[in-house]
Motif scaffolding. Structure first.
Motif, mmCIF file in Angstrom:
data_model
loop_
_atom_site.group_PDB
_atom_site.id
_atom_site.type_symbol
_atom_site.label_atom_id
_atom_site.label_comp_id
_atom_site.label_asym_id
_atom_site.label_seq_id
_atom_site.Cartn_x
_atom_site.Cartn_y
_atom_site.Cartn_z
ATOM 1 N N ILE A 24 0.836 -1.211 0.000
ATOM 2 C CA ILE A 24 0.000 0.000 0.000
ATOM 3 C C ILE A 24 0.865 1.254 0.000
ATOM 4 O O ILE A 24 0.606 2.221 -0.730
ATOM 5 C CB ILE A 24 -0.953 -0.007 1.224
ATOM 6 N N GLN A 25 1.931 1.236 0.820
ATOM 7 C CA GLN A 25 2.834 2.393 0.878
ATOM 8 C C GLN A 25 3.520 2.612 -0.470
ATOM 9 O O GLN A 25 3.687 3.762 -0.912
ATOM 10 C CB GLN A 25 3.869 2.189 1.978
ATOM 11 N N ALA A 26 3.911 1.518 -1.127
ATOM 12 C CA ALA A 26 4.544 1.637 -2.449
ATOM 13 C C ALA A 26 3.572 2.228 -3.466
ATOM 14 O O ALA A 26 3.949 3.093 -4.279
ATOM 15 C CB ALA A 26 5.039 0.266 -2.918
ATOM 16 N N GLU A 27 2.311 1.783 -3.413
ATOM 17 C CA GLU A 27 1.293 2.323 -4.324
ATOM 18 C C GLU A 27 1.045 3.800 -4.024
ATOM 19 O O GLU A 27 0.860 4.606 -4.951
ATOM 20 C CB GLU A 27 -0.012 1.531 -4.182
ATOM 21 N N GLU A 28 1.033 4.134 -2.738
ATOM 22 C CA GLU A 28 0.801 5.540 -2.360
ATOM 23 C C GLU A 28 1.944 6.428 -2.851
ATOM 24 O O GLU A 28 1.707 7.550 -3.308
ATOM 25 C CB GLU A 28 0.641 5.650 -0.844
ATOM 26 N N ARG A 29 3.186 5.929 -2.737
ATOM 27 C CA ARG A 29 4.336 6.710 -3.239
ATOM 28 C C ARG A 29 4.235 6.895 -4.751
ATOM 29 O O ARG A 29 4.514 7.980 -5.281
ATOM 30 C CB ARG A 29 5.650 6.012 -2.868
ATOM 31 N N LYS A 30 3.832 5.838 -5.434
ATOM 32 C CA LYS A 30 3.688 5.931 -6.888
ATOM 33 C C LYS A 30 2.596 6.938 -7.252
ATOM 34 O O LYS A 30 2.787 7.790 -8.130
ATOM 35 C CB LYS A 30 3.349 4.552 -7.460
ATOM 36 N N GLU A 32 1.532 9.381 -5.484
ATOM 37 C CA GLU A 32 1.977 10.737 -5.132
ATOM 38 C C GLU A 32 2.830 11.324 -6.246
ATOM 39 O O GLU A 32 2.698 12.522 -6.588
ATOM 40 C CB GLU A 32 2.759 10.696 -3.821
ATOM 41 N N GLN A 33 3.701 10.496 -6.850
ATOM 42 C CA GLN A 33 4.512 10.954 -7.980
ATOM 43 C C GLN A 33 3.630 11.321 -9.164
ATOM 44 O O GLN A 33 3.836 12.359 -9.813
ATOM 45 C CB GLN A 33 5.500 9.856 -8.390
ATOM 46 N N VAL A 34 2.652 10.489 -9.471
ATOM 47 C CA VAL A 34 1.730 10.757 -10.578
ATOM 48 C C VAL A 34 0.931 12.026 -10.297
ATOM 49 O O VAL A 34 0.709 12.855 -11.204
ATOM 50 C CB VAL A 34 0.783 9.549 -10.792
ATOM 51 N N LYS A 35 0.509 12.186 -9.043
ATOM 52 C CA LYS A 35 -0.274 13.364 -8.658
ATOM 53 C C LYS A 35 0.545 14.648 -8.844
ATOM 54 O O LYS A 35 0.040 15.657 -9.387
ATOM 55 C CB LYS A 35 -0.721 13.218 -7.207
ATOM 56 N N THR A 71 9.704 12.073 -24.269
ATOM 57 C CA THR A 71 10.417 11.314 -23.233
ATOM 58 C C THR A 71 9.647 11.207 -21.924
ATOM 59 O O THR A 71 9.414 10.102 -21.409
ATOM 60 C CB THR A 71 11.785 11.973 -22.951
ATOM 61 N N GLU A 72 9.244 12.369 -21.381
ATOM 62 C CA GLU A 72 8.715 12.373 -20.020
ATOM 63 C C GLU A 72 7.352 11.687 -19.907
ATOM 64 O O GLU A 72 7.080 11.005 -18.915
ATOM 65 C CB GLU A 72 8.644 13.816 -19.496
ATOM 66 N N GLU A 77 4.246 6.908 -18.265
ATOM 67 C CA GLU A 77 3.522 5.693 -18.630
ATOM 68 C C GLU A 77 4.149 4.467 -17.961
ATOM 69 O O GLU A 77 3.453 3.610 -17.421
ATOM 70 C CB GLU A 77 3.537 5.521 -20.153
ATOM 71 N N ASN A 78 5.476 4.420 -17.974
ATOM 72 C CA ASN A 78 6.174 3.302 -17.329
ATOM 73 C C ASN A 78 5.901 3.266 -15.829
ATOM 74 O O ASN A 78 5.750 2.192 -15.237
ATOM 75 C CB ASN A 78 7.676 3.393 -17.588
ATOM 76 N N LEU A 79 5.851 4.464 -15.226
ATOM 77 C CA LEU A 79 5.579 4.536 -13.789
ATOM 78 C C LEU A 79 4.175 4.026 -13.473
ATOM 79 O O LEU A 79 3.976 3.245 -12.533
ATOM 80 C CB LEU A 79 5.734 5.991 -13.303
ATOM 81 N N VAL A 80 3.196 4.455 -14.275
ATOM 82 C CA VAL A 80 1.811 4.031 -14.050
ATOM 83 C C VAL A 80 1.666 2.527 -14.250
ATOM 84 O O VAL A 80 0.929 1.848 -13.516
ATOM 85 C CB VAL A 80 0.852 4.796 -14.989
#
Length: 503
Positions: A24-30, A32-35, A71-72, A77-80
């Motif tokens: 859950i924490q890993a998903e939340e960090r991900k 947060e980055q997307v947000k 690029t970005e 997309e890779n992060l999501v």
């Protein structure tokens, strides 16, 4: 599943919860980055689209737009798409091999139903966790949800146990009526309820439940069919009753009175299972005060044996016929923990001797796990059987000795019949778990560190049938015991044969 394994499962579940929280924490960090990316681009595009030509007129803005899109956005997309669940899923897959099976879940449900019957518990008490031996202050007292009650009723139904189906579906319906939120629909509960009471011959109640179901779901196909069938059967039943009353009023058929012998069953003639359950509840036969006055406590030194002169053994008479003695402080805490340590990895479903085949087999009347361990107890440095009874674990009435119809019971051991039994208690039990003797009414409760002893054979070598005994289901807690049976061979000069049964 039994108590030792259940403890391991608790730690397995704790490990899984820790793994789930990490996921859950890993998903939340991900997220947060997307947000943060979305908020930055939202602000930028809002400004840029107000004057696109002016914005792109700046060469840095034009370069950064090309860079972002080329690029970005690909990085985003890779992060999501990045699966953060790999660690959790991997751990879950590893731990799943230790998970209980459907058979284990059904067994746990049956254990609960067995406890309900033996200790005469109502569904409300079980559902709220208000059981004998528990405290209101305990933080871990669990309650049953509608889903839990429904599952108990469904398992009972699959066993054609319509009485338990009825009471647990009724409890599920009660909790729904009280406003508990649930994924179980009242229609489903009423469907089971109507059929289970019908199977018990209660047509009017079956009809009432069916009508209530149809109020909720008028198109329910099975309920509509049942409604017509139940109405027909009830009309038929009422007509038969009216015809019977008419014939009796005309004197064509006499009134039938229950004979005295059928109105009630004397306690002495109760089926063994009922006697056993009564004793488990603390009811049944009681010893007279006169007999109780002949039971004593004493220090025992085995005729001044040097080993016991300085440390005599504490004896307590538990029962007179058969003679059952309890020995206090006979096993040390170290010995108990050592036995458990040796036994836990090797515990297997306990077996019984089948007199028909001569083989060892599992049986529903013995629900425990056991293993044989050697040279552990200082008191008995020989082979002993260790058994673990979790909640609902029991061993219904049985003999420890081989009867005449079992001449080969201990042939493979080459030790002869079982003269006597030592039963060591390696745990206290909060509620239930007593050792009871239905024929005589003796009740021996587990006390950690003690052992009880009785003779299975009379001096003549004949079996003492009053020693038939049982292990009551564990209601609350966990029961560890160890048995040591004394066989005939090697005891010829310690307990000499008598010419008469009671010599």
């Amino acid at each position: 599943m039994f108590a030792g394994q259940m403890t391991d499962l608790l730690f397995t579940e704790k490990d899984l919860v820790t793994s789930l929280k990490d996921y859950i924490q890993a998903e939340e960090r991900k997220l947060e980055q997307v947000k943060q990316w979305a908020e930055k681009l939202d602000s930028l595009t809002s400004i840029a689209t107000q004057d696109p030509e002016g914005f792109l007129g700046h060469p840095v803005n034009a370069f950064k737009l090309m860079k972002r899109l080329n690029t970005e956005w690909g990085d985003l997309e890779n992060l999501v798409l990045k699966d953060m669940s790999d660690g959790f899923i991997s751990n879950l897959t590893i731990q799943r091999q230790h998970f209980p099976s459907d058979e284990d879940q059904t067994g746990a449900a049956k254990a609960l139903l067995r406890l309900q019957d033996t200790y005469q518990l109502d569904t409300q008490s079980i559902s709220t966790g208000d059981l004998p031996g528990t405290s209101v202050k305990l933080p871990y007292r669990s309650t049953l949800t509608v889903e839990d009650c429904f599952e108990l009723g469904r398992i009972a139904y699959s066993e054609s146990d319509y009485r338990h189906t009825e009471v647990w579906m009724a409890q599920a319906l009660k909790q729904l009526d009280e406003g508990e939120e649930s994924s179980v629909e009242p229609v489903m509960v009423l469907d089971y309820l109507s059929y289970s009471v019908y199977q018990q011959g209660e047509l009017e109640r079956a009809l009432d439940f069916t009508r209530r179901l149809l109020e909720l779901d008028p198109e329910h196909q099975r309920a509509n069919g049942n409604l017509k069938y139940f109405e027909y059967q009830l009309a038929k039943q009422r007509k038969a009753g009216e015809d019977l009353r008419y014939r009796r009023s005309e004197g064509a058929e006499p009134e039938r009175e229950e004979s005295e012998g059928r109105k009630g069953v004397k306690k002495d003639n109760l089926p063994e299972k009922k006697k056993y359950e009564q004793l488990c509840r603390g009811e049944g036969i009681k010893m007279t005060p006169r007999r109780q006055s002949r039971l004593f406590c004493r220090y025992y030194d085995n005729n001044q044996h040097p080993r016991y002169l300085l440390g005599p053994v504490k004896q307590e008479d538990e029962w007179d016929r058969p003679y059952i003695i309890r020995y206090h402080d006979i096993i040390s805490e170290w010995e108990i923990e050592k036995v458990k340590e040796l036994a836990k990895p090797r515990l297997r479903r306990a077996t019984v001797h089948d007199p028909q085949t001569g083989q060892l087999t599992t049986a529903q009347y013995r629900v425990s796990k056991s293993v044989c361990v050697e040279r552990v107890f200082l008191f008995f440095p020989t082979l002993s059987q260790v058994a673990n009874y979790g909640v609902g674990g029991q061993y219904e009435p049985h003999f420890d000795f081989g009867r005449k119809d079992e001449p080969d019971a201990f042939k493979e051991l080459g030790t002869g019949n079982r003269i006597a039994t030592w039963l060591f208690y390696m745990s206290d039990v909060a509620a239930g778990g007593a050792t009871v003797f239905p024929e005589v009414g003796a009740v021996v409760r587990p006390i950690k560190g003690t052992a009880v002893f009785w003779y299975n054979l009379l001096p003549s070598g004949e079996g003492d049938y009053s020693t038939r005994h049982a292990a009551c289901p564990v209601l609350v807690g966990n029961k560890w015991v160890s048995n040591k049976w004394i066989h005939e061979h090697g005891q010829e000069f310690r307990r000499r044969c008598g010419l008469h049964e009671m010599d």
